[in-house]
Design an enzyme around this catalytic site. Structure first.
Site, mmCIF file in Angstrom:
data_model
loop_
_atom_site.group_PDB
_atom_site.id
_atom_site.type_symbol
_atom_site.label_atom_id
_atom_site.label_comp_id
_atom_site.label_asym_id
_atom_site.label_seq_id
_atom_site.Cartn_x
_atom_site.Cartn_y
_atom_site.Cartn_z
ATOM 1 N N HIS A 10 -4.720 1.794 -10.432
ATOM 2 C CA HIS A 10 -4.252 1.702 -11.365
ATOM 3 C C HIS A 10 -4.982 1.679 -12.758
ATOM 4 C CE1 HIS A 10 -0.711 0.080 -9.950
ATOM 5 N NE2 HIS A 10 -0.588 -1.014 -10.295
ATOM 6 N N GLU A 70 -7.581 3.970 1.439
ATOM 7 C CA GLU A 70 -6.023 3.357 1.656
ATOM 8 C C GLU A 70 -5.330 4.982 1.572
ATOM 9 O OE1 GLU A 70 -2.899 1.304 -0.556
ATOM 10 O OE2 GLU A 70 -4.427 -0.583 -0.783
ATOM 11 N N GLU A 151 -3.595 -5.853 7.755
ATOM 12 C CA GLU A 151 -3.350 -5.791 6.886
ATOM 13 C C GLU A 151 -1.550 -6.607 6.577
ATOM 14 O OE1 GLU A 151 -5.149 -3.895 3.668
ATOM 15 O OE2 GLU A 151 -3.318 -4.831 2.013
#
Ligand code: PXP
Length: 239
Positions: A10, A70, A151
């Site tokens: 972010h 990711e 995860e």
């Protein structure tokens, strides 16, 4: 004791709003490490909406803890991972229209593709985690195809609208965490965790690392606002 992985996507989202150079997620990652983060996560999306290739390259050279990349399980992304060599890759589903990762991987349905990508990544010395819902069949499938970690998606718990649903979702998380560990998988967890809802998941035990992004960046903006304005007020007043 559980570890904290900080997701700095972010910070890049704010930078990309102006297509400029600040705030730099690489600087944010260094500050997160100074504050005690155990790892740094970035999601290099296919549409490059926040994190850019340059960020991943610089983070690989500067992160002192562990870098978790990711990404979607595509050939392009696996190629980038094998070139940049993050410590860990977390494979996530990706749809362009989504605001954030909306659900876990369907490991059962995509097992052949995922198994091939896991093998390639592991041959490159990268540990591989699969982002999955708290669903026993998906966790078992992750183990069967050779993942090192799962995860567990905590979004269902975080989005629960009343105490009873929250209790049910917490129980699902608990069962999923224990199942993953029993199979010998490392178990991480994340998505939607914040300063209020995290404690109950930590109390379950069994999670090696929590990956948290939005709530940390949101809080950083607010706790930093007063100082930022003070500095600008001083400049405006000729200080
Ligand atoms: N884990 C995964 C796999 C994610 O996709 C995300 C969001 O990028 C997170 C953790 C962090 O979620 P949040 O930003 O809600 O803390």
């Amino acid at each position: 004791m559980a570890k904290l992985g900080v997701n700095v996507d972010h910070v890049a989202t704010v930078r990309q709003a102006r297509r400029t150079t600040e705030p730099d997620p690489v600087t944010a990652a260094a500050l997160a490490e100074l504050a005690g983060a155990d790892s740094i996560t970035v999601h290099l999306r296919e549409d490059r909406r926040h994190i850019q290739d340059r960020d991943v390259e610089l983070l690989r050279r500067t992160v002192k803890t562990r870098l978790n990349l990711e990404m979607a399980a595509t050939d392009e992304m696996v190629g980038i991972a094998l070139k940049t060599l993050p410590d860990c890759v977390t494979l996530v589903p990706e749809r362009r229209a989504e605001l954030t990762t909306e659900g876990g991987l369907n490991v059962i349905h995509h097992r052949q593709l995922l198994q091939r990508q896991i093998e390639l990544l592991r041959q490159g010395g990268i540990c591989v985690s699969l982002f999955v819902d708290p669903d026993l069949e998906q966790i078992k499938a992750s183990h069967r195809i050779g993942a090192d970690y799962v995860e567990i998606h905590t979004g269902g718990y975080c989005d629960a609208v009343n105490a009873e649903l929250r209790r049910q979702e917490l129980a699902r998380l608990d069962t999923a965490i224990r199942a993953g560990r029993k199979l010998g998988l490392g178990v991480n967890a994340g998505h939607g965790l914040d300063y209020r809802n995290l404690r109950a998941v930590v109390a379950l035990g069994g999670v090696e690392e929590f990956n948290i992004g939005h709530s940390i960046v949101a809080r950083a903006v607010l706790v930093g606002m007063e100082q930022a304005v003070r500095e600008m007020v001083a400049l405006v007043r000729g200080g």
